[in-house]
Scaffold this motif. Structure first.
Motif, PDB file in Angstrom:
ATOM      1  N   TYR A   5      63.546  49.887 -30.984  1.00 61.73           N
ATOM      2  CA  TYR A   5      62.485  49.440 -29.972  1.00 61.73           C
ATOM      3  C   TYR A   5      61.558  48.682 -30.745  1.00 61.73           C
ATOM      4  CZ  TYR A   5      58.846  50.495 -26.604  1.00 61.73           C
ATOM      5  OH  TYR A   5      57.815  50.282 -25.649  1.00 61.73           O
ATOM      6  N   VAL A   6      61.094  47.410 -30.207  1.00 62.67           N
ATOM      7  CA  VAL A   6      60.055  46.715 -30.726  1.00 62.67           C
ATOM      8  C   VAL A   6      58.607  47.277 -30.353  1.00 62.67           C
ATOM      9  CG1 VAL A   6      59.325  44.358 -30.552  1.00 62.67           C
ATOM     10  CG2 VAL A   6      61.652  44.613 -30.464  1.00 62.67           C
ATOM     11  N   ALA A   7      58.031  47.769 -31.455  1.00 63.72           N
ATOM     12  CA  ALA A   7      56.704  48.348 -31.109  1.00 63.72           C
ATOM     13  C   ALA A   7      55.609  47.349 -30.564  1.00 63.72           C
ATOM     14  CB  ALA A   7      56.219  48.870 -32.508  1.00 63.72           C
ATOM     15  N   TYR A 321      58.297  41.820 -27.639  1.00 64.83           N
ATOM     16  CA  TYR A 321      58.272  43.256 -27.393  1.00 64.83           C
ATOM     17  C   TYR A 321      58.701  43.404 -25.828  1.00 64.83           C
ATOM     18  CZ  TYR A 321      55.010  46.410 -24.539  1.00 64.83           C
ATOM     19  OH  TYR A 321      54.841  47.084 -23.749  1.00 64.83           O
ATOM     20  N   ARG A 322      58.127  42.774 -24.990  1.00 60.38           N
ATOM     21  CA  ARG A 322      58.368  42.791 -23.535  1.00 60.38           C
ATOM     22  C   ARG A 322      60.080  42.737 -23.332  1.00 60.38           C
ATOM     23  NH1 ARG A 322      57.812  43.934 -18.566  1.00 60.38           N
ATOM     24  NH2 ARG A 322      58.658  42.530 -16.979  1.00 60.38           N
ATOM     25  N   ILE A 323      60.896  41.891 -23.996  1.00 59.94           N
ATOM     26  CA  ILE A 323      62.166  41.560 -23.634  1.00 59.94           C
ATOM     27  C   ILE A 323      62.908  42.650 -24.371  1.00 59.94           C
ATOM     28  CG2 ILE A 323      64.275  39.954 -23.850  1.00 59.94           C
ATOM     29  CD1 ILE A 323      62.001  39.235 -21.664  1.00 59.94           C
ATOM     30  N   GLY A 324      62.489  43.025 -25.758  1.00 65.14           N
ATOM     31  CA  GLY A 324      62.865  44.056 -26.485  1.00 65.14           C
ATOM     32  C   GLY A 324      62.753  45.422 -25.757  1.00 65.14           C
ATOM     33  N   GLN A 325      61.822  45.679 -24.848  1.00 59.73           N
ATOM     34  CA  GLN A 325      62.020  47.085 -24.204  1.00 59.73           C
ATOM     35  C   GLN A 325      63.304  47.160 -23.402  1.00 59.73           C
ATOM     36  OE1 GLN A 325      58.260  47.181 -22.012  1.00 59.73           O
ATOM     37  NE2 GLN A 325      57.587  48.756 -23.178  1.00 59.73           N
ATOM     38  N   LEU A 326      63.342  45.999 -22.609  1.00 61.91           N
ATOM     39  CA  LEU A 326      64.737  46.020 -21.649  1.00 61.91           C
ATOM     40  C   LEU A 326      66.104  46.208 -22.352  1.00 61.91           C
ATOM     41  CD1 LEU A 326      64.206  45.469 -18.632  1.00 61.91           C
ATOM     42  CD2 LEU A 326      62.202  44.697 -19.724  1.00 61.91           C
ATOM     43  N   GLU A 327      65.980  45.310 -23.739  1.00 61.62           N
ATOM     44  CA  GLU A 327      67.276  45.412 -24.557  1.00 61.62           C
ATOM     45  C   GLU A 327      67.511  46.780 -24.895  1.00 61.62           C
ATOM     46  OE1 GLU A 327      66.397  41.803 -26.948  1.00 61.62           O
ATOM     47  OE2 GLU A 327      67.465  40.660 -25.436  1.00 61.62           O
ATOM     48  N   LYS A 332      70.910  51.529 -24.531  1.00 57.03           N
ATOM     49  CA  LYS A 332      71.274  52.890 -24.541  1.00 57.03           C
ATOM     50  C   LYS A 332      72.378  53.167 -23.423  1.00 57.03           C
ATOM     51  CE  LYS A 332      67.492  55.339 -26.238  1.00 57.03           C
ATOM     52  NZ  LYS A 332      67.200  56.658 -26.206  1.00 57.03           N
ATOM     53  N   LEU A 333      72.119  52.349 -22.267  1.00 59.28           N
ATOM     54  CA  LEU A 333      73.250  52.460 -21.133  1.00 59.28           C
ATOM     55  C   LEU A 333      74.417  51.773 -21.448  1.00 59.28           C
ATOM     56  CD1 LEU A 333      70.779  51.146 -18.109  1.00 59.28           C
ATOM     57  CD2 LEU A 333      71.198  53.416 -19.284  1.00 59.28           C
ATOM     58  N   ASP A 334      74.598  51.141 -22.336  1.00 57.75           N
ATOM     59  CA  ASP A 334      75.979  50.658 -22.940  1.00 57.75           C
ATOM     60  C   ASP A 334      76.673  51.465 -23.701  1.00 57.75           C
ATOM     61  OD1 ASP A 334      75.871  47.699 -22.081  1.00 57.75           O
ATOM     62  OD2 ASP A 334      74.772  47.123 -23.936  1.00 57.75           O
ATOM     63  N   ASN A 335      75.759  52.144 -24.461  1.00 51.44           N
ATOM     64  CA  ASN A 335      76.435  53.600 -24.948  1.00 51.44           C
ATOM     65  C   ASN A 335      76.816  54.392 -24.269  1.00 51.44           C
ATOM     66  OD1 ASN A 335      75.890  52.215 -27.492  1.00 51.44           O
ATOM     67  ND2 ASN A 335      73.864  53.397 -27.926  1.00 51.44           N
ATOM     68  N   ALA A 336      76.296  54.822 -22.972  1.00 50.92           N
ATOM     69  CA  ALA A 336      76.751  55.794 -22.230  1.00 50.92           C
ATOM     70  C   ALA A 336      77.514  55.217 -21.029  1.00 50.92           C
ATOM     71  CB  ALA A 336      75.514  56.217 -21.562  1.00 50.92           C
ATOM     72  N   GLY A 337      78.168  53.874 -21.240  1.00 52.56           N
ATOM     73  CA  GLY A 337      78.896  53.440 -20.234  1.00 52.56           C
ATOM     74  C   GLY A 337      78.373  53.278 -18.916  1.00 52.56           C
ATOM     75  N   ILE A 338      77.228  53.058 -18.820  1.00 46.53           N
ATOM     76  CA  ILE A 338      76.677  52.786 -17.417  1.00 46.53           C
ATOM     77  C   ILE A 338      76.597  51.289 -17.159  1.00 46.53           C
ATOM     78  CG2 ILE A 338      74.508  52.856 -15.979  1.00 46.53           C
ATOM     79  CD1 ILE A 338      73.886  55.623 -17.506  1.00 46.53           C
ATOM     80  N   ALA A 339      76.863  50.669 -16.044  1.00 48.38           N
ATOM     81  CA  ALA A 339      77.077  49.399 -15.735  1.00 48.38           C
ATOM     82  C   ALA A 339      75.736  48.817 -15.053  1.00 48.38           C
ATOM     83  CB  ALA A 339      78.357  48.991 -14.850  1.00 48.38           C
ATOM     84  N   TYR A 340      75.550  47.622 -15.398  1.00 49.45           N
ATOM     85  CA  TYR A 340      74.339  46.977 -14.843  1.00 49.45           C
ATOM     86  C   TYR A 340      74.555  45.428 -14.963  1.00 49.45           C
ATOM     87  CZ  TYR A 340      73.432  46.350 -19.859  1.00 49.45           C
ATOM     88  OH  TYR A 340      73.668  45.916 -21.203  1.00 49.45           O
ATOM     89  N   ALA A 342      74.646  42.358 -16.161  1.00 50.36           N
ATOM     90  CA  ALA A 342      74.557  42.081 -17.790  1.00 50.36           C
ATOM     91  C   ALA A 342      74.735  40.609 -18.098  1.00 50.36           C
ATOM     92  CB  ALA A 342      75.663  42.958 -18.555  1.00 50.36           C
ATOM     93  N   PRO A 343      74.053  40.150 -19.337  1.00 49.20           N
ATOM     94  CA  PRO A 343      73.089  40.681 -20.141  1.00 49.20           C
ATOM     95  C   PRO A 343      71.936  41.226 -19.127  1.00 49.20           C
ATOM     96  CG  PRO A 343      72.939  38.586 -20.810  1.00 49.20           C
ATOM     97  CD  PRO A 343      74.027  38.684 -19.640  1.00 49.20           C
ATOM     98  N   VAL A 344      70.876  42.175 -19.714  1.00 43.87           N
ATOM     99  CA  VAL A 344      69.943  42.425 -19.223  1.00 43.87           C
ATOM    100  C   VAL A 344      68.846  41.308 -19.014  1.00 43.87           C
ATOM    101  CG1 VAL A 344      68.554  43.203 -21.434  1.00 43.87           C
ATOM    102  CG2 VAL A 344      68.096  44.358 -18.930  1.00 43.87           C
ATOM    103  N   GLY A 345      68.306  41.099 -17.796  1.00 46.60           N
ATOM    104  CA  GLY A 345      67.137  40.161 -17.469  1.00 46.60           C
ATOM    105  C   GLY A 345      65.876  40.264 -17.862  1.00 46.60           C
ATOM    106  N   GLY A 346      64.898  39.548 -17.640  1.00 44.63           N
ATOM    107  CA  GLY A 346      63.476  39.618 -18.158  1.00 44.63           C
ATOM    108  C   GLY A 346      62.680  40.740 -17.719  1.00 44.63           C
TER     109      GLY A 346
END
Ligand SMILES: *Cc1c(COP(=O)(O)O)cnc(C)c1O
Length: 461
Positions: A5-7, A321-327, A332-340, A342-346
């Motif tokens: 997580y980007v602080a 930081y902002r785009i880092g939050q989304l990434e 986490k969703l990639d690890n859980a196999g939840i589809a969205y 992709a790649p995550v947007g802004g």
């Protein structure tokens, strides 16, 4: 894969207390709201991801600006400060404030589009499409094909399909196309970016046929950040340089400042050349709809906060930081196999509810079912972007089937912290674990248009 997580590149000076309801209380609240999240009181929501528009946290600099805002009707000091900021950031000769993005459309589009004309975009945002139609025109989308498949990870899924654009112009006849619009980032495609190269190519087509090019610029800074990350040519350029380059290819821009300019209300129109004839028409529409040119429907304090926010939104530490939050959330969703998408947007994460609930057909609104579950699970408010929002065929009255069934988690700027993002991921994972047991909804009552804001739903048992 883990991702750090980007602080936050800021510290907190003022807080807004949130109420945390129990699961039982939330189940009661959503039932009382007729399973429509727009009917919830905001105080009953713990994490509000309904939109990133106008929900941003202003900085201490901006709040200080609120105090010095000049409320003069004509020639306000804050207006001139905003003019300077706009000219500096975009490199445009003329900048006109308005009260929000759709006001920019309402003032500018009738000048460019007349009855029977077409406007072509990578993808129109809903109010933008509406203002093309209100001006008597027709709106056509020509987004690249990969935008339509949530599983394809391409760097610039917001791009215009340039071949399709040119073919469409030839088919319609260039004299019938009044305007081309590039939405950056491409909101409706999931906050996906547009490359500078794509903008150049679109601009070349527009010049070839003599068609004006407008940028729908709500998320211009997030777009510039993606360009820096993903477009080789710009890896050493600053966000400001990329923004200048991007805007140099268009003739005008219309902008909702409620997104990347980090204010709660505001909008802008830009005209690149010192085109006084065009400006006179814009001024006339502005004065009759929004107010005198030097305030454009905003208070002096709003102009002041906007002039400051335009720069803050371009800050690279902030954007990382902002785009880092989304990434972080996406990983986490990639690890859980939840589809969205992709790649995550802004500005948000668009969960593929069709993939999560294959048992729920489009006419029982899988993405609305997920939005309701997220509220019940953790007090998270999201929005449905799918068949429920799309509504019925105006001729037959039959439910339309949307291309996607997305549940959108739109993230306000500088508002939520890492722990909130962990709650979002945990809630989605918990729902996925019991996905088989989730059922759809039916509509109990609906108004004629824009039904998703008001409709009443009931669970199918
Ligand atoms: C939000 C938005 C608009 C409309 O702006 P408002 O400030 O909500 O009126 C137009 N285009 C895009 C791409 C947007 O995201």
């Amino acid at each position: 894969m883990t991702i750090k997580y980007v602080a936050e590149p800021f510290r907190i000076k003022m807080v807004e207390t949130l109420k945390v309801l129990s699961r039982e209380e939330r189940e009661e609240k959503i039932k009382d709201a007729k399973y429509n999240l727009f009917n919830l009181k905001s105080e009953d929501v713990y994490i509000d991801l309904c939109t990133d528009s106008g929900t941003n946290a202003m900085s201490s600099e901006q709040w200080a600006g609120i105090m010095v805002g000049d409320e003069s009707y004509a020639g306000s000091k804050s207006y001139f400060k905003l003019m300077e900021a706009g000219k500096d950031i975009f490199g445009y000769e003329i900048i006109q404030p308005v009260h929000q993005g759709r006001a920019a459309e309402k003032v500018l589009f009738p000048v460019l589009i007349s009855k029977g004309k077409y406007a072509i975009a990578n993808m129109f945002f809903d109010t933008t499409r509406a203002h093309v139609e209100l001006a008597g025109g027709r709106a056509i989308d020509c987004v690249v094909e990969e935008a339509k498949d949530p599983t394809i990870r391409a760097p610039f899924k917001g791009n215009m399909d340039v071949e399709k654009l040119e073919a469409t112009i030839n088919e319609l006849g260039k004299e019938n196309v009044g305007l081309v619009v590039m939405t950056i980032t491409n909101n409706s495609a999931g906050g996906q970016p547009v490359s500078v190269q794509n903008m150049r190519d679109v601009s070349a087509v527009c010049k070839k046929y003599g068609i004006p090019l407008d940028i729908d610029a709500a998320r211009f800074s997030e777009n510039a950040y993606f360009v820096k990350q993903r477009e080789e040519e710009f890896k050493n350029s600053s966000i400001k340089e990329i923004t200048r380059e991007m805007f140099s290819y268009a003739d005008t821009f219309s902008m909702s400042a409620k997104k990347d300019a980090i204010v709660n209300m505001g909008g802008l129109i830009g005209i690149k050349e010192d085109d006084q004839e065009l400006y006179q028409k814009v001024k006339a529409n502005c004065i009759s709809n929004e107010g005198f040119t030097t305030y454009g429907g905003l208070s002096g304090r709003d102009l002041e906060a906007l002039a400051i926010g335009l720069y803050e939104g371009q800050d690279e530490d902030f954007l990382t930081y902002r785009i880092g939050q989304l990434e972080y959330l996406a990983a986490k969703l990639d690890n859980a196999g939840i589809a969205y998408q992709a790649p995550v947007g802004g500005h948000g994460l668009f969960i593929d509810a069709k993939a999560m609930f294959p048992q729920i057909p489009y006419y029982e609104y899988p993405a609305q079912a997920l939005a309701i579950e997220l509220y019940k699970e953790a007090g998270i408010r999201t929005s449905e972007i799918g068949s429920y929002m799309m509504g019925n065929d105006p001729d037959t009255g039959e439910q339309l089937e949307a291309q996607f069934e997305f549940t959108r988690l739109a993230v306000p700027r500088r508002v939520y912290t890492q722990a909130h993002f962990d709650i979002m991921a945990d809630a989605l994972i918990a729902i996925k674990d019991r996905a088989d047991s989730i059922k759809g909804y039916r509509i109990a009552w609906q108004p004629m248009i824009l039904r998703h804001f008001q409709a009443h739903l009931e669970p199918i048992v």
